[in-house]
Design an enzyme around this catalytic site. Sequence first.
Site, PDB file in Angstrom:
ATOM      1  N   HIS A 175       0.837  -1.209   0.000  1.00 47.91           N
ATOM      2  CA  HIS A 175       0.000   0.000   0.000  1.00 47.91           C
ATOM      3  C   HIS A 175       0.867   1.253   0.000  1.00 47.91           C
ATOM      4  O   HIS A 175       0.661   2.167  -0.810  1.00 47.91           O
ATOM      5  CB  HIS A 175      -0.915  -0.002   1.228  1.00 47.91           C
ATOM      6  CG  HIS A 175      -1.684   1.273   1.427  1.00 47.91           C
ATOM      7  ND1 HIS A 175      -3.010   1.406   1.091  1.00 47.91           N
ATOM      8  CD2 HIS A 175      -1.300   2.490   1.926  1.00 47.91           C
ATOM      9  CE1 HIS A 175      -3.412   2.640   1.362  1.00 47.91           C
ATOM     10  NE2 HIS A 175      -2.393   3.310   1.885  1.00 47.91           N
ATOM     11  N   GLU A 176       1.832   1.310   0.907  1.00 44.49           N
ATOM     12  CA  GLU A 176       2.624   2.531   1.043  1.00 44.49           C
ATOM     13  C   GLU A 176       3.539   2.756  -0.157  1.00 44.49           C
ATOM     14  O   GLU A 176       3.664   3.884  -0.641  1.00 44.49           O
ATOM     15  CB  GLU A 176       3.430   2.494   2.340  1.00 44.49           C
ATOM     16  CG  GLU A 176       2.586   2.397   3.604  1.00 44.49           C
ATOM     17  CD  GLU A 176       1.602   3.548   3.793  1.00 44.49           C
ATOM     18  OE1 GLU A 176       1.745   4.571   3.110  1.00 44.49           O
ATOM     19  OE2 GLU A 176       0.696   3.413   4.624  1.00 44.49           O
ATOM     20  N   HIS A 224       1.811   4.328  -2.982  1.00 43.13           N
ATOM     21  CA  HIS A 224       1.755   5.787  -3.021  1.00 43.13           C
ATOM     22  C   HIS A 224       2.923   6.351  -3.831  1.00 43.13           C
ATOM     23  O   HIS A 224       2.786   7.381  -4.502  1.00 43.13           O
ATOM     24  CB  HIS A 224       1.778   6.366  -1.608  1.00 43.13           C
ATOM     25  CG  HIS A 224       0.467   6.272  -0.894  1.00 43.13           C
ATOM     26  ND1 HIS A 224      -0.703   6.767  -1.420  1.00 43.13           N
ATOM     27  CD2 HIS A 224       0.135   5.740   0.316  1.00 43.13           C
ATOM     28  CE1 HIS A 224      -1.702   6.555  -0.574  1.00 43.13           C
ATOM     29  NE2 HIS A 224      -1.223   5.920   0.487  1.00 43.13           N
ATOM     30  N   TYR A 241      -3.855  14.939  -3.087  1.00 35.65           N
ATOM     31  CA  TYR A 241      -4.328  14.239  -1.893  1.00 35.65           C
ATOM     32  C   TYR A 241      -5.444  15.014  -1.200  1.00 35.65           C
ATOM     33  O   TYR A 241      -5.291  15.509  -0.076  1.00 35.65           O
ATOM     34  CB  TYR A 241      -3.161  13.984  -0.939  1.00 35.65           C
ATOM     35  CG  TYR A 241      -3.401  12.835   0.012  1.00 35.65           C
ATOM     36  CD1 TYR A 241      -3.464  11.522  -0.457  1.00 35.65           C
ATOM     37  CD2 TYR A 241      -3.555  13.050   1.368  1.00 35.65           C
ATOM     38  CE1 TYR A 241      -3.682  10.465   0.412  1.00 35.65           C
ATOM     39  CE2 TYR A 241      -3.771  11.997   2.251  1.00 35.65           C
ATOM     40  CZ  TYR A 241      -3.834  10.711   1.763  1.00 35.65           C
ATOM     41  OH  TYR A 241      -4.052   9.654   2.623  1.00 35.65           O
ATOM     42  N   GLU A 249      -5.726   6.911  -2.408  1.00 35.10           N
ATOM     43  CA  GLU A 249      -5.776   5.884  -1.373  1.00 35.10           C
ATOM     44  C   GLU A 249      -6.279   4.548  -1.919  1.00 35.10           C
ATOM     45  O   GLU A 249      -5.785   3.479  -1.543  1.00 35.10           O
ATOM     46  CB  GLU A 249      -6.676   6.341  -0.222  1.00 35.10           C
ATOM     47  CG  GLU A 249      -6.010   7.280   0.760  1.00 35.10           C
ATOM     48  CD  GLU A 249      -4.855   6.618   1.496  1.00 35.10           C
ATOM     49  OE1 GLU A 249      -4.909   5.402   1.758  1.00 35.10           O
ATOM     50  OE2 GLU A 249      -3.884   7.331   1.821  1.00 35.10           O
ATOM     51  N   ASP A 301      -9.682  14.662   7.215  1.00 38.04           N
ATOM     52  CA  ASP A 301      -9.033  13.667   6.356  1.00 38.04           C
ATOM     53  C   ASP A 301      -9.019  14.148   4.909  1.00 38.04           C
ATOM     54  O   ASP A 301      -9.226  13.384   3.983  1.00 38.04           O
ATOM     55  CB  ASP A 301      -9.736  12.308   6.478  1.00 38.04           C
ATOM     56  CG  ASP A 301      -8.948  11.167   5.857  1.00 38.04           C
ATOM     57  OD1 ASP A 301      -7.708  11.251   5.792  1.00 38.04           O
ATOM     58  OD2 ASP A 301      -9.581  10.182   5.416  1.00 38.04           O
ATOM     59  N   HIS A 327      -9.653   8.697   2.970  1.00 37.87           N
ATOM     60  CA  HIS A 327      -9.657   7.302   3.398  1.00 37.87           C
ATOM     61  C   HIS A 327     -11.065   6.718   3.394  1.00 37.87           C
ATOM     62  O   HIS A 327     -11.265   5.539   3.085  1.00 37.87           O
ATOM     63  CB  HIS A 327      -9.038   7.152   4.786  1.00 37.87           C
ATOM     64  CG  HIS A 327      -7.553   7.311   4.812  1.00 37.87           C
ATOM     65  ND1 HIS A 327      -6.929   8.523   5.019  1.00 37.87           N
ATOM     66  CD2 HIS A 327      -6.548   6.407   4.647  1.00 37.87           C
ATOM     67  CE1 HIS A 327      -5.622   8.362   4.980  1.00 37.87           C
ATOM     68  NE2 HIS A 327      -5.355   7.094   4.760  1.00 37.87           N
TER      69      HIS A 327
END
Length: 393
Positions: free
Chosen positions: A162-163, A166, A177, A186, A257, A262
């Site tokens: 996942h990271e 990015h 974002y 995301e 957020d 998210h």
Amino acid sequence: VVYIDANDGHVLFSNQMIKHVAATGASRYSGVVPFQSAAMPSTYYMFDSTRGDGVHTMNMGNGTSYGAATEFASVTNTWPNAPSNNVAIDAHWGASKVYDYFFTEHGRLSWDGMNGLLLQYVHYGNNYNNAYWNGVSMTYGDGSGIAAGGFSPLTSMDVTAHEIGHGVCQATSDLIYEKESGALNEAFSDCWGATIEHWADPHEVDAMPKNAWEMGEEIGTEPLRSMSSPLLQGQPNTYGGTNWINVLGCTPTGGNDYCGVHRNSGLMNYWYYLLVTGGTGTNGLGNSYVVNPLGWTKAGIILYQSELVLANNATYADMRTASINAANLLYGPCSAEAQSVTNAWYAVGVGAQFVVCTPQIAFSVTKATVTEASPAVTCPASRTLNIGLKPIG
């Protein structure tokens, strides 16, 4: 050490000073796994020089100064089963599998497409309940522990994928974002987390069971997000439906957020789940849908090709268009793949369902060879004409 010809810049000779060797070690979440390490005199380090500019995993020692990070080291290349090593092996092996997936399935060279270094820092901070991509490297906290209401170390395969996802987004569409573009940002990372966890899962008997459709299921008592059932984790499965955060007029801040990046990511997560596995049902708008499955490979190809072409302020409507175009180009506008992509978007409330079409009649191209005889008048010597018959659309 590399010797370069100063006249034309080509490499004359190179000699790898850090030798890489095959290592094994017990990870925390995926059992005993193989990985590449670097061999220096009498010591091995977590540096893999076989994948682009390398996969390098370093130890923050629960501090926050990157400059003070140290190497993970072992006197044996069968790394000792120690808590400090376990999570580092998860991250190191995990990043190598992320590299392998993008190269094997999409021909992509590391996160940036140019074989960029996958630099990782493990054991960040004290009880730090997060992991993140900061634009150039990965950072993983150890968490405050499940018993304390936090997480165990955040180095599971899906979190790693996942990271680093990015980073891939940064180097491709660079989605802003906030609002819907941030939700897509995301969602791409969640989709890559699920895809690569499924692709790389070692299925070791001593590893925790993995569920590709649950994000972070190994690091806490319940997953961070459910891609197969977004409503269970407070996410929407229909555009504008239950749990959807309206981004119109919203001012992005950390407190909201960035207008629900998210939360609203659950919409594309569910689209991708339906694209891979298929499904039937009635969405939050009361519309019945049927989506035929494409499986992991085709769905992943369509996902990747869509990410390459999106503008950085893309909306869900833009992602729908990009993914349908990708399916049309790859498999044809009347293909089963185009139908599934379109109907999966219809299932989550974005756009109309697929309209059945008839493929164009295609004729195979034939070639006729005609030899022209020389007439009585003076003319060039006999020659051969190749006449290609154009197919009728």
